[in-house]
Write a protein that holds these residues in place. Structure first.
Motif, PDB file in Angstrom:
ATOM      1  N   CYS A 151      -4.359   2.010   8.579  1.00  0.00           N
ATOM      2  CA  CYS A 151      -4.209   2.876   7.360  1.00  0.00           C
ATOM      3  C   CYS A 151      -5.527   2.727   6.638  1.00  0.00           C
ATOM      4  CB  CYS A 151      -3.201   2.359   6.389  1.00  0.00           C
ATOM      5  SG  CYS A 151      -3.409   2.862   4.727  1.00  0.00           S
ATOM      6  N   CYS A 186       0.859  -1.132  -0.118  1.00  0.00           N
ATOM      7  CA  CYS A 186       0.079   0.154   0.123  1.00  0.00           C
ATOM      8  C   CYS A 186       0.970   1.318   0.108  1.00  0.00           C
ATOM      9  CB  CYS A 186      -0.847  -0.107   1.230  1.00  0.00           C
ATOM     10  SG  CYS A 186      -1.757   1.595   1.357  1.00  0.00           S
ATOM     11  N   ASN A 198      -6.248   3.426   3.593  1.00  0.00           N
ATOM     12  CA  ASN A 198      -6.395   3.194   2.323  1.00  0.00           C
ATOM     13  C   ASN A 198      -6.351   1.603   2.079  1.00  0.00           C
ATOM     14  OD1 ASN A 198      -6.159   3.589  -0.535  1.00  0.00           O
ATOM     15  ND2 ASN A 198      -4.111   3.079  -0.564  1.00  0.00           N
ATOM     16  N   CYS A 199      -5.635   0.913   2.972  1.00  0.00           N
ATOM     17  CA  CYS A 199      -5.569  -0.445   2.623  1.00  0.00           C
ATOM     18  C   CYS A 199      -6.307  -1.289   3.921  1.00  0.00           C
ATOM     19  CB  CYS A 199      -4.097  -0.986   2.846  1.00  0.00           C
ATOM     20  SG  CYS A 199      -3.310  -0.949   4.188  1.00  0.00           S
ATOM     21  N   CYS A 211       0.697   3.962   3.333  1.00  0.00           N
ATOM     22  CA  CYS A 211       1.132   3.432   4.699  1.00  0.00           C
ATOM     23  C   CYS A 211       2.582   2.570   4.404  1.00  0.00           C
ATOM     24  CB  CYS A 211       0.322   2.567   5.272  1.00  0.00           C
ATOM     25  SG  CYS A 211      -0.136   0.934   4.627  1.00  0.00           S
TER      26      CYS A 211
HETATM   27 ZN    ZN Z   1      -2.118   1.114   3.604  1.00  0.00          ZN
END
Ligand code: ZN
Ligand code: ZN
Length: 393
Positions: free
Chosen positions: A213, A158, A215-216, A161
């Motif tokens: 995180c 990712c 995003n992931c 992070c």
């Molecule tokens: Zn991430």
């Protein structure tokens, strides 16, 4: 001291099944009841016990010792070899379809994400093992060249992070950020053992996630669809490998992803000894044609429809009688030569002559044929005293 792997005579990447198999045959051979050395037998048993237990094996791989005491150097060996795949299953006799196709998660997550809730894991240095796969192709693909698109799911760290899974993290307390700590565990009723291994609190990461995180969602790796373009160029050969560096999925287990290694395989080779079809040797093509007895004498013409050029190869012979198994050749009608682009090998045609139907010649035919073939002396059947032959069965 030999490693546990050496004790069992297996690779570091050996599967549990392979380990069990190696153990069984060694245990049979080295059993003290059969005169084996008791110490050696014990070592074999211990190696089997550790390597068949996922957790114990991982710990051994990391610390190089079985009981956590300062043992040998950490065993940083990587799993050897690759995982064989084949694209050819279900592809029909001609290998791959013309369009891009999805090979699914073939190259993704084979070794799992690691480091997740599954258990302790710490990234090993170095590069992950390569993934190998075959690509089934037609002879015509090797002749003309071909471009193929391979689609698969590929995991990458990712970006948000940097693969930590955390937006905010702090050093893990129990292991002091080292990722490894001494742990006491029960190994039997009233029996405790201390061992050094990956920290169970931070899964060997040395850091504790404070905020995941976004995003992931803490998964650290994200899967994306990857498309590889495979260029098959004229002159490439059956069994040739193409390497795509670092195109395997990134995982928590290794610092670098492995390579994707594709092996080109011809999928439409004729059966051994078959008439028709083209065998491919070097830059040359080999086929067999069947002709009649008369054609063997007078010459023949054949249209060989399955030539890899795509156009039928029309071959003709009219230079005198030929015998069974004669090999004739056509320059430039083989496969593309790698050494000199634009040039081609030879096509070899082996002639199989069929025996003519049984028949009796008239006296007039006999004398004509005898004259034609220059047979002189007494005609067969005109003298006595010979043992007559039959056609047999
Ligand atoms: Zn991430
Ligand atoms: Zn920790």
């Amino acid at each position: 001291m030999p490693s546990l792997y050496e004790t069992l005579g297996v690779d570091k990447g050996a599967s549990v099944e392979e380990i069990r198999k190696a153990y069984k045959s060694l245990a049979r051979e080295k059993h003290p009841d059969r005169g084996g050395n008791a110490e050696e037998f014990k070592a074999i048993q211990q190696a089997h016990e550790v390597l068949c237990d996922e957790g114990k094996r991982r710990m051994y791989d990391m610390t190089g010792s079985v009981d956590g005491e300062a043992g040998g150097p950490p065993d940083m060996g990587m799993a050897a070899g690759g995982i064989p795949f084949s694209f050819m299953g279900g592809m029909g006799p001609f290998g791959m379809p013309g369009v891009a196709f999805d090979i699914g998660s073939m190259f993704g997550g084979i070794f799992g994400g690691g480091g997740g809730p599954g258990g302790p894991s710490r990234r090993r240095p170095g590069k992950a093992p390569n993934k190998h796969s075959d690509i089934g192709l037609r002879l015509a693909d090797f002749y003309h060249g071909r471009e193929l698109k391979l689609k698969f799911n590929q995991s990458r760290k990712c970006g948000t992070c940097a693969g930590t899974g955390a937006e905010k993290s702090e050093a893990c307390g129990p292991c002091g950020g080292r990722g490894v700590r001494m742990m006491t565990r029960m190994i039997g009723p009233g029996m405790m053992a201390q061992s050094t291994g990956p920290c169970d609190v931070c899964s060997g990461e040395g850091r504790r996630v404070m905020k995941q995180c976004m995003n992931c969602h803490g998964k650290r790796f994200l899967e994306r669809e990857k498309e590889l373009t495979v260029q098959i160029k004229p002159g490439m050969h059956d069994g040739q490998t193409l390497l795509f560096a670092g195109e395997c999925s990134e995982t928590a287990d290794y610092e670098e992803p492995g390579d994707v290694v594709l092996t080109l395989r011809r999928a439409d080779a004729p059966a051994e000894g078959a008439e028709g079809g083209w065998e491919w040797r070097g830059a040359d093509l080999h086929t067999k044609v069947r002709v009649s007895f008369g054609e063997a004498i007078l010459g023949f013409r054949r249209e060989l429809a399955d030539h890899p050029s795509g156009a039928p190869l029309v071959v003709e012979w009219r230079n005198g009688p030929i015998t069974h198994l004669t090999v004739l050749e056509a320059e430039g009608k083989g496969m593309p030569r790698k050494e000199v682009p634009g040039t081609f090998g030879k096509a070899f045609v082996q002639v199989l002559v069929s025996a003519p139907e049984a028949r009796t010649w008239t006296t007039e035919e006999r004398s004509q044929l005898r004259a034609l073939f220059g047979i002189t002396g007494a005609d067969v059947g005109s003298e006595g005293g010979a043992v007559e032959l039959t056609r047999g069965s």
